[in-house]
Design a protein around this motif. Structure first.
Motif, PDB file in Angstrom:
ATOM      1  N   ASP A 377      35.106  42.408  51.066  1.00 51.95           N
ATOM      2  CA  ASP A 377      34.887  43.223  52.243  1.00 51.95           C
ATOM      3  C   ASP A 377      35.840  42.786  53.351  1.00 51.95           C
ATOM      4  OD1 ASP A 377      32.838  44.695  51.050  1.00 51.95           O
ATOM      5  OD2 ASP A 377      31.358  43.156  51.544  1.00 51.95           O
ATOM      6  N   LEU A 378      35.818  43.546  54.447  1.00 49.47           N
ATOM      7  CA  LEU A 378      36.728  43.244  55.544  1.00 49.47           C
ATOM      8  C   LEU A 378      36.427  41.885  56.165  1.00 49.47           C
ATOM      9  CD1 LEU A 378      39.062  44.311  57.255  1.00 49.47           C
ATOM     10  CD2 LEU A 378      37.373  45.386  58.764  1.00 49.47           C
ATOM     11  N   ASP A 379      35.168  41.457  56.128  1.00 49.63           N
ATOM     12  CA  ASP A 379      34.793  40.170  56.728  1.00 49.63           C
ATOM     13  C   ASP A 379      34.711  39.045  55.704  1.00 49.63           C
ATOM     14  OD1 ASP A 379      32.648  41.195  55.384  1.00 49.63           O
ATOM     15  OD2 ASP A 379      31.170  40.722  56.925  1.00 49.63           O
ATOM     16  N   THR A 380      35.149  39.286  54.476  1.00 46.75           N
ATOM     17  CA  THR A 380      35.110  38.254  53.441  1.00 46.75           C
ATOM     18  C   THR A 380      36.206  37.224  53.673  1.00 46.75           C
ATOM     19  OG1 THR A 380      34.235  39.828  51.830  1.00 46.75           O
ATOM     20  CG2 THR A 380      35.210  37.808  50.965  1.00 46.75           C
ATOM     21  N   LYS A 381      35.866  35.944  53.467  1.00 38.79           N
ATOM     22  CA  LYS A 381      36.835  34.859  53.560  1.00 38.79           C
ATOM     23  C   LYS A 381      37.129  34.332  52.160  1.00 38.79           C
ATOM     24  CE  LYS A 381      36.533  35.090  58.059  1.00 38.79           C
ATOM     25  NZ  LYS A 381      37.607  35.715  58.858  1.00 38.79           N
ATOM     26  N   LEU A 382      38.399  34.292  51.813  1.00 35.96           N
ATOM     27  CA  LEU A 382      38.808  33.748  50.515  1.00 35.96           C
ATOM     28  C   LEU A 382      39.497  32.413  50.749  1.00 35.96           C
ATOM     29  CD1 LEU A 382      40.249  36.800  48.526  1.00 35.96           C
ATOM     30  CD2 LEU A 382      38.009  35.730  48.323  1.00 35.96           C
ATOM     31  N   PRO A 383      38.830  31.290  50.456  1.00 26.96           N
ATOM     32  CA  PRO A 383      39.477  29.982  50.634  1.00 26.96           C
ATOM     33  C   PRO A 383      40.700  29.846  49.739  1.00 26.96           C
ATOM     34  CG  PRO A 383      37.089  29.755  50.372  1.00 26.96           C
ATOM     35  CD  PRO A 383      37.436  31.177  50.043  1.00 26.96           C
ATOM     36  N   ILE A 384      41.476  28.828  50.012  1.00 31.28           N
ATOM     37  CA  ILE A 384      42.707  28.595  49.263  1.00 31.28           C
ATOM     38  C   ILE A 384      42.382  28.347  47.786  1.00 31.28           C
ATOM     39  CG2 ILE A 384      44.688  27.050  48.998  1.00 31.28           C
ATOM     40  CD1 ILE A 384      44.607  26.576  51.989  1.00 31.28           C
ATOM     41  N   GLY A 385      43.025  29.108  46.913  1.00 32.90           N
ATOM     42  CA  GLY A 385      42.888  28.913  45.471  1.00 32.90           C
ATOM     43  C   GLY A 385      41.614  29.441  44.862  1.00 32.90           C
ATOM     44  N   VAL A 386      40.758  30.145  45.629  1.00 32.45           N
ATOM     45  CA  VAL A 386      39.472  30.570  45.068  1.00 32.45           C
ATOM     46  C   VAL A 386      39.664  31.662  44.020  1.00 32.45           C
ATOM     47  CG1 VAL A 386      39.019  32.364  46.799  1.00 32.45           C
ATOM     48  CG2 VAL A 386      37.117  31.202  45.694  1.00 32.45           C
ATOM     49  N   VAL A 387      40.682  32.496  44.146  1.00 31.46           N
ATOM     50  CA  VAL A 387      40.916  33.536  43.146  1.00 31.46           C
ATOM     51  C   VAL A 387      41.268  32.902  41.798  1.00 31.46           C
ATOM     52  CG1 VAL A 387      42.388  35.481  42.511  1.00 31.46           C
ATOM     53  CG2 VAL A 387      41.595  35.251  44.871  1.00 31.46           C
ATOM     54  N   ASN A 388      42.099  31.880  41.816  1.00 31.62           N
ATOM     55  CA  ASN A 388      42.444  31.187  40.564  1.00 31.62           C
ATOM     56  C   ASN A 388      41.202  30.578  39.916  1.00 31.62           C
ATOM     57  OD1 ASN A 388      45.070  31.842  41.045  1.00 31.62           O
ATOM     58  ND2 ASN A 388      45.777  29.788  41.492  1.00 31.62           N
ATOM     59  N   ARG A 389      40.327  30.020  40.728  1.00 32.35           N
ATOM     60  CA  ARG A 389      39.125  29.395  40.167  1.00 32.35           C
ATOM     61  C   ARG A 389      38.169  30.446  39.601  1.00 32.35           C
ATOM     62  NH1 ARG A 389      39.946  26.196  44.808  1.00 32.35           N
ATOM     63  NH2 ARG A 389      38.364  27.319  46.024  1.00 32.35           N
ATOM     64  N   MET A 390      38.000  31.560  40.290  1.00 28.55           N
ATOM     65  CA  MET A 390      37.101  32.597  39.780  1.00 28.55           C
ATOM     66  C   MET A 390      37.659  33.234  38.513  1.00 28.55           C
ATOM     67  SD  MET A 390      35.391  34.485  43.077  1.00 28.55           S
ATOM     68  CE  MET A 390      36.939  35.109  43.747  1.00 28.55           C
ATOM     69  N   VAL A 391      38.962  33.462  38.484  1.00 34.05           N
ATOM     70  CA  VAL A 391      39.570  34.011  37.263  1.00 34.05           C
ATOM     71  C   VAL A 391      39.446  33.005  36.122  1.00 34.05           C
ATOM     72  CG1 VAL A 391      41.703  34.827  36.225  1.00 34.05           C
ATOM     73  CG2 VAL A 391      41.135  35.491  38.549  1.00 34.05           C
ATOM     74  N   GLY A 392      39.641  31.717  36.425  1.00 27.69           N
ATOM     75  CA  GLY A 392      39.482  30.697  35.392  1.00 27.69           C
ATOM     76  C   GLY A 392      38.085  30.678  34.814  1.00 27.69           C
ATOM     77  N   THR A 393      37.082  31.030  35.631  1.00 32.79           N
ATOM     78  CA  THR A 393      35.704  31.060  35.151  1.00 32.79           C
ATOM     79  C   THR A 393      35.453  32.259  34.251  1.00 32.79           C
ATOM     80  OG1 THR A 393      34.950  29.946  37.169  1.00 32.79           O
ATOM     81  CG2 THR A 393      33.296  31.091  35.863  1.00 32.79           C
ATOM     82  N   ILE A 394      35.843  33.429  34.708  1.00 36.28           N
ATOM     83  CA  ILE A 394      35.521  34.639  33.948  1.00 36.28           C
ATOM     84  C   ILE A 394      36.445  34.820  32.749  1.00 36.28           C
ATOM     85  CG2 ILE A 394      37.021  36.260  35.196  1.00 36.28           C
ATOM     86  CD1 ILE A 394      34.643  38.203  35.198  1.00 36.28           C
ATOM     87  N   HIS A 395      37.632  34.182  32.773  1.00 40.98           N
ATOM     88  CA  HIS A 395      38.573  34.338  31.657  1.00 40.98           C
ATOM     89  C   HIS A 395      38.187  33.471  30.465  1.00 40.98           C
ATOM     90  CE1 HIS A 395      42.327  35.837  30.068  1.00 40.98           C
ATOM     91  NE2 HIS A 395      42.727  34.626  29.760  1.00 40.98           N
ATOM     92  N   LEU A 396      37.339  32.475  30.671  1.00 41.64           N
ATOM     93  CA  LEU A 396      36.888  31.649  29.548  1.00 41.64           C
ATOM     94  C   LEU A 396      36.040  32.497  28.611  1.00 41.64           C
ATOM     95  CD1 LEU A 396      36.735  28.735  28.369  1.00 41.64           C
ATOM     96  CD2 LEU A 396      34.595  28.483  29.638  1.00 41.64           C
ATOM     97  N   PRO A 397      36.392  32.608  27.328  1.00 37.50           N
ATOM     98  CA  PRO A 397      35.633  33.482  26.419  1.00 37.50           C
ATOM     99  C   PRO A 397      34.143  33.179  26.386  1.00 37.50           C
ATOM    100  CG  PRO A 397      37.683  32.769  25.379  1.00 37.50           C
ATOM    101  CD  PRO A 397      37.564  31.997  26.660  1.00 37.50           C
ATOM    102  N   TYR A 398      33.764  31.920  26.568  1.00 40.66           N
ATOM    103  CA  TYR A 398      32.346  31.561  26.513  1.00 40.66           C
ATOM    104  C   TYR A 398      31.559  32.237  27.637  1.00 40.66           C
ATOM    105  CZ  TYR A 398      28.143  28.683  26.481  1.00 40.66           C
ATOM    106  OH  TYR A 398      26.844  28.260  26.433  1.00 40.66           O
ATOM    107  N   ASN A 399      32.207  32.526  28.766  1.00 39.77           N
ATOM    108  CA  ASN A 399      31.516  33.118  29.910  1.00 39.77           C
ATOM    109  C   ASN A 399      31.514  34.637  29.904  1.00 39.77           C
ATOM    110  OD1 ASN A 399      30.935  30.603  31.026  1.00 39.77           O
ATOM    111  ND2 ASN A 399      32.856  30.533  32.160  1.00 39.77           N
ATOM    112  N   ARG A 400      32.199  35.243  28.965  1.00 41.28           N
ATOM    113  CA  ARG A 400      32.266  36.700  28.962  1.00 41.28           C
ATOM    114  C   ARG A 400      30.945  37.296  28.481  1.00 41.28           C
ATOM    115  NH1 ARG A 400      38.140  36.883  25.949  1.00 41.28           N
ATOM    116  NH2 ARG A 400      39.297  35.788  27.600  1.00 41.28           N
TER     117      ARG A 400
END
Length: 420
Positions: A377-400
């Motif tokens: 959203d417009l007021d969402t804050k994305l800390p440094i590197g959080v996109v890489n960490r979230m992608v690393g979580t969902i990209h793990l086959p065990y978490n799909r």
């Protein structure tokens, strides 16, 4: 008197006062040098990379490195610590060696590695360390060679819904009996009166039961962090991600705020395969077009174009929709507002051409390669590197997520992932 005694003692001793002072200075200098060496040694030890050394000497870590899917070496340090901790904890609870627990989990994973249907779950050794069903399977396998202790909580964890309903039901009945007995003072009442009392108590007592059950779960159930890949150096090509910001802007200031916020997200989460887009609508209006529409679109196009010239055409995108008639609200508006923008954007990623986006800025050739979409959203804050960490979580086959045979319902893993 003490001073006189000290002077007489020094005069009668073999060392002079100056020599004693000199020895004291030497002692202080030696202590300072020694303390300085100790502090420097601590700093040097702190800077040493201990994880490679630990991995070479840790027997459990060497066993887990034989993961048949090869996921364990790609996990981040926190996830590897979680799995090793689970090995240690299970070994203590089952009263067996840690190496045996690790070897058994890897062996079970190897058996299912060739089964493509179960490759996302049972072929990952972490399933037998984290998941209740996997731990039960691990214990049965260990029982073939040793006598592991029983884990009473496994029966509850394997049937969470049944355990929740049964526990809440028993607690509800007990509380209803206690409160009704207290209100009636132990006197016998007609059946109709007892039913009336229970009906009156049902709602407040059920609220107490829900609070007590949830508090018990929060205190007794230990959460396990989600495992994730280590994408700290950047996302792989197959995990290309688009961060989208759905907005409805009604003024030039709204346009500038949205574009500035999108730039902040990019600066905090840079990566070759991370892209940023605005999904925009005009505000609701009684007519299809308003006088300020063209000004807003031109301003947004100018700002996005400026970012593309500075950071690349494939980095920032603008997807804008015109209004459509809503017969229910009897107003012209963006179809389904936020949900509609996301639905049409996903359809656009899947190759559909007849979406509601009338203005698209950016290199659309990479859209079909986008695998993950993160909504902010417009007021969402994305800390440094959080996109890489979230992608690393969902990209793990065990978490799909795993779906039912019809593909209509999630039956295992997570249905959604929210950053906290």
């Amino acid at each position: 008197m003490v001073r006189d005694w000290l002077l007489l003692h020094i005069e009668n001793s073999a060392d002079s006062l100056s020599r004693i002072v000199s020895l004291e200075h030497q002692l202080q200098a030696e202590l300072q040098v020694r303390c300085g060496n100790l502090v420097q040694s601590l700093h040097r030890l702190e800077r040493i990379a201990w994880r490679p050394i630990f991995s070479r000497i840790c027997r459990v870590d060497q066993i887990l490195m034989r993961d048949p899917l090869g996921d364990y070496p790609r996990l981040d340090a926190t996830s590897q610590d979680v799995l090793r901790e689970r090995v240690v904890r299970l070994a203590e609870r089952l009263a067996i060696p840690e190496a045996l627990v690790a070897e058994t989990s890897v062996r079970l994973a190897e058996r299912h590695a060739s089964n493509q249907e179960m490759a996302d779950r049972e072929a990952f050794f972490g399933h037998y360390l984290v998941d209740a069903q996997g731990v039960a399977r691990l214990r049965r396998e260990l029982a073939n060679c040793v006598k592991p202790r029983r884990l009473p909580e496994l029966a509850v964890r394997q049937r969470p819904l049944l355990s929740y309903i049964a526990g809440a039901g028993v607690l509800l009945i007990a509380l209803l009996a206690m409160v009704s007995d207290w209100l009636t003072g132990g006197f016998s009442l007609p059946a109709a009166s007892i039913c009336a009392v229970l009906a009156a108590l049902l709602l407040p007592v059920s609220e107490w039961v829900v609070v007590l059950v949830h508090e018990t779960i929060a205190r007794c159930v230990r959460p396990v962090p989600l495992l994730r890949y280590d994408f700290s150096e950047g996302l792989p090509k197959e995990a290309r991600t688009m961060v989208v910001m759905p907005v409805i802007w009604s003024s030039v200031e709204d346009v500038d705020d949205a574009v500035d916020q999108l730039l902040v997200h990019h600066l905090a989460n840079r990566g070759e395969y991370i892209h940023f887009a605005i999904l925009a609508d005009y505000p609701d209006a009684p007519s299809l077009a308003c006088e300020s529409d063209q000004e807003l679109l031109e301003r947004a196009s100018q700002r996005i174009t400026a970012l593309q010239e500075e950071y690349g055409e494939h980095r920032f995108y603008l997807f804008h929709r015109d209004r459509t008639w809503n017969p229910v609200d009897r107003v012209y508006m963006g179809w389904e507002r936020k949900r509609g923008k996301l639905v049409e954007f996903v359809e656009l990623l899947r190759g559909k051409d007849d979406t509601g986006f009338t203005t698209i800025l950016g290199d659309t050739s990479i859209l079909e390669a986008v695998r993950y979409v993160f909504t902010v959203d417009l007021d969402t804050k994305l800390p440094i590197g959080v996109v890489n960490r979230m992608v690393g979580t969902i990209h793990l086959p065990y978490n799909r997520p795993r779906l039912n045979p019809d593909g209509t319902r999630v039956i295992a893993v997570m249905a959604s992932y929210n950053r906290r």
